[in-house]
Design an enzyme around this catalytic site. Sequence first.
Site, PDB file in Angstrom:
ATOM      1  N   GLY B 237       0.829  -1.207   0.000  1.00 40.32           N
ATOM      2  CA  GLY B 237       0.000   0.000   0.000  1.00 40.32           C
ATOM      3  C   GLY B 237       0.855   1.245   0.000  1.00 40.32           C
ATOM      4  N   PHE B 238       1.774   1.331   0.973  1.00 44.52           N
ATOM      5  CA  PHE B 238       2.713   2.449   1.081  1.00 44.52           C
ATOM      6  C   PHE B 238       1.974   3.785   1.145  1.00 44.52           C
ATOM      7  CE2 PHE B 238       4.775  -0.871  -1.586  1.00 44.52           C
ATOM      8  CZ  PHE B 238       5.608  -1.371  -0.603  1.00 44.52           C
ATOM      9  N   ILE B 463      -0.581  -5.527   4.972  1.00 41.00           N
ATOM     10  CA  ILE B 463      -0.269  -5.017   3.633  1.00 41.00           C
ATOM     11  C   ILE B 463       1.106  -5.506   3.178  1.00 41.00           C
ATOM     12  CG2 ILE B 463      -1.782  -3.033   3.906  1.00 41.00           C
ATOM     13  CD1 ILE B 463       0.680  -1.291   4.416  1.00 41.00           C
ATOM     14  N   GLY B 464       1.465  -6.681   3.690  1.00 43.95           N
ATOM     15  CA  GLY B 464       2.774  -7.241   3.380  1.00 43.95           C
ATOM     16  C   GLY B 464       3.733  -7.066   4.536  1.00 43.95           C
ATOM     17  N   LEU B 612       8.853  -7.218  17.714  1.00 48.60           N
ATOM     18  CA  LEU B 612       7.853  -8.274  17.877  1.00 48.60           C
ATOM     19  C   LEU B 612       8.220  -9.537  17.106  1.00 48.60           C
ATOM     20  CD1 LEU B 612       4.763  -5.934  17.518  1.00 48.60           C
ATOM     21  CD2 LEU B 612       5.573  -6.987  19.638  1.00 48.60           C
ATOM     22  N   GLN B 620      10.854  -5.262   7.003  1.00 48.51           N
ATOM     23  CA  GLN B 620      10.375  -3.883   6.927  1.00 48.51           C
ATOM     24  C   GLN B 620      11.540  -2.919   6.723  1.00 48.51           C
ATOM     25  OE1 GLN B 620       6.878  -2.428   7.579  1.00 48.51           O
ATOM     26  NE2 GLN B 620       6.935  -4.291   6.387  1.00 48.51           N
ATOM     27  N   GLY B 684       6.345   1.845  16.367  1.00 47.29           N
ATOM     28  CA  GLY B 684       6.201   1.600  14.943  1.00 47.29           C
ATOM     29  C   GLY B 684       7.543   1.565  14.237  1.00 47.29           C
ATOM     30  N   GLY B 686       7.746   0.339  10.680  1.00 45.54           N
ATOM     31  CA  GLY B 686       7.620   0.173   9.231  1.00 45.54           C
ATOM     32  C   GLY B 686       8.348   1.221   8.419  1.00 45.54           C
ATOM     33  N   GLU B 687       8.268   2.471   8.849  1.00 50.26           N
ATOM     34  CA  GLU B 687       8.776   3.542   8.010  1.00 50.26           C
ATOM     35  C   GLU B 687      10.162   4.045   8.417  1.00 50.26           C
ATOM     36  OE1 GLU B 687       4.561   5.607   6.847  1.00 50.26           O
ATOM     37  OE2 GLU B 687       5.217   5.705   8.906  1.00 50.26           O
TER      38      GLU B 687
END
Lengths: 324, 726
Positions: B237-238, B463-464, B612, B620, B684, B686-687
């Site tokens: 998605g990004f 979303i992957g 986690l 990621q 978080g 992911g980014e």
Amino acid sequence: MKPFDYLRAENTAAACHAGAGRGAAFIAGGTNLLDLMKLEVMAPGKLVDVTRLGLDRIEEEAGGLRIGATVPNSDLAADTRIRRDWPVLSRALLAGASGQLRNKATTGGNLLQRTRCPYFYDTDTPCNKRTPGEGCAALGGETRNHAILGTSEHCIALHPSDMAVALRALDAQVEVQSPEGNRRAYDMDNFYCLPGDTPHIETMLEPGDLVTSVFLPAPKGDRQVYRKVRDRASYAFALVSIAAVIRMEGGRIAHAAIGFGGLAPQPWRDIEVDATLTGTTPSAALFDKVADILLQGAETHGGDDFKIPLVRRLLPAVLEEATA
Amino acid sequence: MTIRIKLDDKSEDRADSLAQGLLGTPADRPEGHLKVTGAATYAADDIPGGCAFGVLVRAPGQGALTATNADDIRAMQGVLAVIRDPRMVRNSAQGTANEAPVQGVDSAAYTGQPIALVVAESFEQARHAANALKITADGPPGPVDPQAVEPEGEPDGQGDLDAAMADAPHSIDAEYTTAGHSSAPMEPHAAVAAWDGENLTVRASLQMLKYNRNELADCLGIDPARVRLLSPYVGGGFGSKLGISAETVAAAIAAKELDRPVRVVQHRRQVFETITRRSETRQRIRLAASSDGRLTGLGHEALVSNLPDESFAEPVTQASAFAYAAANRLIGERVARLHRPAAGSVRAPGEAVGVTAFECAMDELAVQLGLDPIELRLRNIPEKDPQSGIPFSSHMLAETLQDGAKCFGWQGRNPAPRQQRDGEWWIGTGMAAAFRVNILSEAEARITLTAGGALVETDMTDIGTGTYAILTQIAGEALGLPADRVTVKLGDTEYPPGSGSGGSWGAASTGNATWLAALDLRQQLASMMECDERDLTLKDGQATCGNTTRALSDLLGGDTLTGHGHIDAGKAFEDVRQSTFGAHFAEVAVNDITGEIRVRRMLGSFAAGRILNQKTARSQCHGGMTWGIGMALTEGLVHDRRDGHIVNRDLAEYHVATNADVPPLEVHFVEERDPWAGPMQSKGLGELGICGAGAAILNALHHACGVRLRDMPATPDRVLGGLERL
């Protein structure tokens, strides 16, 4: 995509006959044609499949090698004879597209692939190559990947092939069969047309003419270099590419054939460049001089201005490597 | 019952005392096999009987639009409808909008706007008819050049930056630019809509279902309770699937009109235009420093763009507010209102481009000071948030810098540029810091426990990223179950509303909700065992309290227990500054002839609270670092200068990094527990991997060959220009 008929030709004569019909197109790997058909940039009413014609062989012949038109790019690049005697071709092939595309794309199809000009692909913008007389959206638009040699006021689109650049430097011949059954051959020098005021006409082929093979004469130079500058390490078209085929004798250049990609509407070669190199002793001054010769008629469009300094740096480096 | 927590304060760590040993391990994705064998049903994969196929049509220009041959198109073979409905959307909704984006098809605000849907019995017929639909646009294009309009907005200041710059013995005042970016997810945007009376079900590719349901209902003018969305698998998605998008709304409208299911899949070329792009940026960065490398002034002003009535502005300076101490500050964005495709969230909005440019400027300052760039950063770590004065929940920049430096082999580096050569190639190394704000978003999850195992349900998406894996681990850890006795079901609005995937908040938010649901179950089990929940040990399907051990299957018999968790952000996200931190290192080779750059190796050291799942977390970071390579070297949307349309709208011309562009990427985690981040103490991730990654590459470029490039992507022509100017 527009509905179309599909015919799997059983032999070359039948293929040519079917291909001569109005709105017909040959298909082999389809790596370019299918994309263009989905966008209806090309909308043939009939596809003639030429993959079962036995044109998928590479055969040794007197004086050279005959490459069937449907030999996949991957197979051609991996052929041991090509890698040994015509390495510039193998390297050019491997510098093009991606592994998946090379597995499908064929020798004939690669020669005939269409430009990657983004305005050619965009049916909402005018393009003289797509619709003659419509105008050219690239002029005044985004021109980073456009041609600076051999263009016209009607079209500045590039020929995107790597393989064809090497073939031009190797003095290859394109062998063609017509619907009447006639066979003829074009030197790479005479196969492509410049855009002029007919940018939709890209080669000497007439309707129904089928490229059956490419003849590769014995290499005239044992020093072969292919250099491609691109925006990423794989799957990108050339910003500039150079194929050099050189033979040295006693410290002098006995044979020079230099092909250029990323610069022109066709795989480019400049006989004055080759002639200037031939018979001379390599030097930095000579290499700069041939770069001047190559670029003397160059016209840039803003986004592609960088190609001038890039060629001025790359060409001497390639020639130095090939003559060292 | 439900355990509901609003995070106003620190949380106690419970996970470290749990017994199953599943959390944090590099567990495989439970759905991985389905995905790699093609068995996972993505949005467009499950075609119901009687389905019709729709293809969107783009506006060829701007202004009022007329379809001149719609009747002819309707008469074409197989065509069922040419739909131009005022409820169709101009572009995707912004993330968490929770309401319809701008709607309407009578006029186009940007060239390429979706303005009709052609529906036919087959996809091929629909596409052919869509290609044949003639649309004329009567307007001249609106402004499309960010520098040709007066922008909105003013930066916020503290102190006097101009004076600090004038007084400082060392300063940098440089302008950086970054190109626009496309999310370009592997799965194109797609939807299959079907109505049952007044109830609508849509299989779609979306990141945030609870918002998307309201957005779609608002678009259609119906009660959200009548809308069910299904997104069990999302192929990337990004940010581009945060909000409801053109194909989903159009499919719902068409399915109603035709009274049969309709599938709409966007062509790759449409994806580039109809989803929100990351705005191009122009960033003026000013740094004033004392001779010992302490910042006295910090300016970060950014010019971004968006359509006139879009609320989103790329938050370029988000991390600059807290990254480094400096008394005199000027920070903020201005927005140019342009008629280019809408801008919105793209992976790590703000920091991706803002930290990257800022960390390049920090490198310029380090060079000017003759100070090691790591040392420069260490000297400017703030003790508290320099803008608001609130404390940090945790601050791991120094730890990640030191860890990264050690693992990369930074020590002993000769700081002088143009020192190492390998044939035609200059070799150099560079580093950058990474920052990304930590956000928690309201989330709920439900766990149903039976003798057979646990079932976790939430409308959260994967979303992957690995959501299926980490929720399996959290539930399994808390309930003492091996992974194969936990089932996770996601992506269905019938389930409790999770946080959705975005802003790096999915794992922490929905992960904490899952933990709370499990805690609810632990309390119920404890009372059945007649002990305190804290004295309960759950492991391998056994419950132990004191000297009593019982199998869960025995304890539950045929009963079903339900646990419900609900978490929300409170003062813990206002009274303290929460961020993740990291350090990037890169070694690059720069071709002296051609200006081509090849990244030879990269290393990232990251801190994001509890990790986690070592494997999905690493993936990621790999993805983020790869984005960093693309941003630094290859990726950039090209807009036509006349009408602003995106010229390079396919994956052959929009250059994401290929495998050949990506060297071995090494990822290290500096584990910590951040009590402010919630009971799981995870933040978080992911980014974070993208933030600053490109700066390490560009700083290495300078170290390699002496070219300081301030325009991204650093394509060969730009590097060549730098080499020619040396």
